[in-house]
Design an enzyme around this catalytic site. Structure first.
Site, PDB file in Angstrom:
ATOM      1  N   SER A 184      48.757  49.527  42.300  1.00  0.00           N
ATOM      2  CA  SER A 184      48.738  48.085  42.506  1.00  0.00           C
ATOM      3  C   SER A 184      49.690  47.765  43.671  1.00  0.00           C
ATOM      4  O   SER A 184      49.646  48.433  44.697  1.00  0.00           O
ATOM      5  CB  SER A 184      49.107  47.349  41.217  1.00  0.00           C
ATOM      6  OG  SER A 184      48.754  45.991  41.292  1.00  0.00           O
ATOM      7  N   ASP A 440      37.555  47.287  39.327  1.00  0.00           N
ATOM      8  CA  ASP A 440      38.820  46.598  39.568  1.00  0.00           C
ATOM      9  C   ASP A 440      38.658  45.561  40.681  1.00  0.00           C
ATOM     10  O   ASP A 440      38.330  45.922  41.813  1.00  0.00           O
ATOM     11  CB  ASP A 440      39.873  47.636  39.958  1.00  0.00           C
ATOM     12  CG  ASP A 440      41.209  47.014  40.330  1.00  0.00           C
ATOM     13  OD1 ASP A 440      41.451  45.859  39.926  1.00  0.00           O
ATOM     14  OD2 ASP A 440      41.995  47.697  41.009  1.00  0.00           O
ATOM     15  N   HIS A 465      41.611  48.837  36.917  1.00  0.00           N
ATOM     16  CA  HIS A 465      42.850  48.823  37.688  1.00  0.00           C
ATOM     17  C   HIS A 465      43.760  49.994  37.327  1.00  0.00           C
ATOM     18  O   HIS A 465      44.187  50.132  36.181  1.00  0.00           O
ATOM     19  CB  HIS A 465      43.567  47.499  37.414  1.00  0.00           C
ATOM     20  CG  HIS A 465      44.621  47.138  38.406  1.00  0.00           C
ATOM     21  ND1 HIS A 465      44.363  46.993  39.744  1.00  0.00           N
ATOM     22  CD2 HIS A 465      45.947  46.879  38.253  1.00  0.00           C
ATOM     23  CE1 HIS A 465      45.477  46.645  40.376  1.00  0.00           C
ATOM     24  NE2 HIS A 465      46.453  46.582  39.490  1.00  0.00           N
TER      25      HIS A 465
END
Length: 505
Positions: A184, A440, A465
């Site tokens: 991320s 994602d 994700h």
């Protein structure tokens, strides 16, 4: 395993059970990942061993508040962990896990695919908590004046200083091979660390990394819409149509002023009486579906695309609007919430709070970074978006003005600078691997195709994700298994290159 590790795990389990606020869904996901990862990491530690288990070392490094102005003088404590258990000293590689917008914990150097690789390749495992998150912050760190020291550029400088500290503390060789991992926002930091400090970091794996900053992130809900239609994860065209129909019905009631009906139907904690309350309701309902797509069964019970779509396509529940009521009721029950908090003033009060929290996601800090670096505002003004049209860019930017006095044009300028500074989704680095799941929504801002022979990309069908960063499990789908093997292959190749070409840049 010592009693301290057991106590820590029990405390973490208690934290996971304590999540009650709707706005802490992301924090709850991270806590659940830590609980699951720590259970798996510690499962084998209960058995008798010929030698005592060496727990990860927790330490603190004093870092300058401003790396770029040595006249500043002040510093802050930055927390880190070291796991020497698998290290083939002194020549073994160094694997650095990069922290991001939440507190880190020992699990960062105990569990995950990067730790499976650390064990295989005999690496010294490190993790550095991001400045101003978790325990890496001064007591006044959340004040507006202090937040000016919070940026990705400062965070990269922290990582460079940490590299020097570890090199000296462990007497590492000058040509020690460092590989960094992040997912991320930390995935972006891992990529940028390789880009900006190639003499320190030999290679990087950037998972679910949104390296292209974007003010109006319309692509987020475009991916959500596509996922709700994707049979690979249990979606369908009928599901997408029902979701869009339900939110259209919500918008019609909002426009007609039928607020009492909406308050009752969606179990609002209070009346939708103040400015911004209608937008909060619309956003809260959309978040249920966004969370199901982004995390796919990690945020709350029933929070998968497949399960939500079964409800949204169940004609026996009534109209699409009535099915949305069922989804909301299920969400509240699974999160143990008595009602849905739709007060804009309540949200602003929470984000204005400067009280420190040593665990979970730093919501105030992260909102500041979006206002001053990244944008990433997930709107619904694109015709493909299935949610409420009240999710506008202007509404999102209003938070920047009210919380930090950052005007919309300044946010746009900051986003443009970030892309110029790092190269957006064409960073032109080497020995850099981007890994994304096509479910994602954040993959829309990452690197999805090979940019060169050494700037590579893996796109995993049907995963969400940062899924590749989790520990391997027998139930993992085949595309995920194959992707992890490709990551392993690249890491192994990088380490072979480092041995044969130790001076390679």
């Amino acid at each position: 395993m010592g009693p301290g590790a057991v106590a820590w795990l029990l405390a973490l389990l208690a934290l996971a059970e304590a999540g009650r606020n709707f706005r802490l869904l992301r924090q709850r996901v991270l806590q659940q990942r830590e609980v699951r990862a720590m259970k798996e990491a510690l499962a084998g530690r209960w058995l008798p061993r010929p030698a005592p288990w060496r727990a990860p070392i927790e330490g603190t490094l004093r870092q300058p508040l401003d790396h770029f102005d040595r006249q500043e003088g002040r510093s802050f404590p930055q927390r880190f962990w070291v796991n020497e258990e698998h290290w083939h000293r002194p020549a073994g590689p160094v694997f650095l896990f990069v922290g991001g917008e939440s507190a880190l914990s020992p699990f960062a150097v105990l569990s995950g695919h990067h730790m499976e690789l650390a064990q295989k390749y005999g690496a010294l495992a490190l993790a550095l908590e991001h400045r101003f998150y978790g325990a890496s912050i001064n007591p006044d760190g959340l004040q507006d004046d202090s937040l000016r020291f919070l940026s990705s550029q400062q965070a990269l400088a922290d990582l460079a200083a940490f590299h020097l500290y570890i090199t000296e503390r462990y007497s590492l060789r000058e040509n020690s091979t460092w590989v960094c991992f992040g997912g991320s926002y930390p995935g972006s930091l891992a990529a940028w660390l390789r880009l900006k400090f190639p003499h320190l970091v030999f290679a990087a794996v950037a998972s679910s990394a949104p390296v292209r900053a974007q003010l109006d992130f319309t692509g987020y809900n475009q991916v959500v819409a596509a996922s709700l239609s994707d049979p690979v994860v249990g979606g369908s065209a009928l599901c997408h149509e029902a979701v869009a129909g339900a939110f259209a019905a919500v918008d019609q009631r909002l426009a007609a002023g039928r607020l009492d009906e909406l308050e009752k139907d969606f179990r609002s904690c209070g009346p939708l009486a103040e400015a911004g309350d209608r937008e909060e309701l619309a956003g809260n309902l959309a978040d249920i579906f966004m969370g199901a797509v982004q995390y796919n069964d990690e945020g709350f019970a029933g929070g998968t695309v497949a399960k939500l779509c079964r409800i949204m396509t169940d004609a026996g529940l009534g109209s699409p609007y009535q099915r949305l009521l069922a989804v909301n009721n299920g969400f509240l029950e699974s999160m143990a919430l008595p009602c849905l908090e739709n007060s804009r003033q309540h949200a602003l009060t929470e984000l204005r709070s400067t009280n420190l929290s040593l665990s979970g996601v730093g919501e105030r800090q992260w909102y500041f970074q979006t206002c001053t670096e990244f944008g990433y505002y997930q709107t619904c003004e694109d015709p493909t978006c299935p949610f409420s049209r009240l999710l506008t860019l202007a509404d999102q930017l209003d938070f920047c003005s009210q919380l930090f006095g950052v005007a919309p044009q300044r946010v746009e300028g900051a986003v443009n600078f970030t892309n110029e500074y790092y190269g957006a989704d064409h960073p032109r680095a080497s020995r850099l691997l981007f890994v994304n799941g096509n479910i994602d929504p954040w993959h829309a801002l990452s690197v999805l195709r090979n940019q060169s022979r050494s700037e590579l990309a893996i796109l995993i069908n049907g995963t969400s994700h940062c899924a590749n960063m989790n520990p391997s499990r027998p139930s993992d789908p085949l595309p995920l298994v194959r992707a992890r093997q490709r990551i392993d292959d690249h890491v192994g190749q990088w380490l072979r290159w480092a041995r044969t070409e130790p001076s390679a840049a």
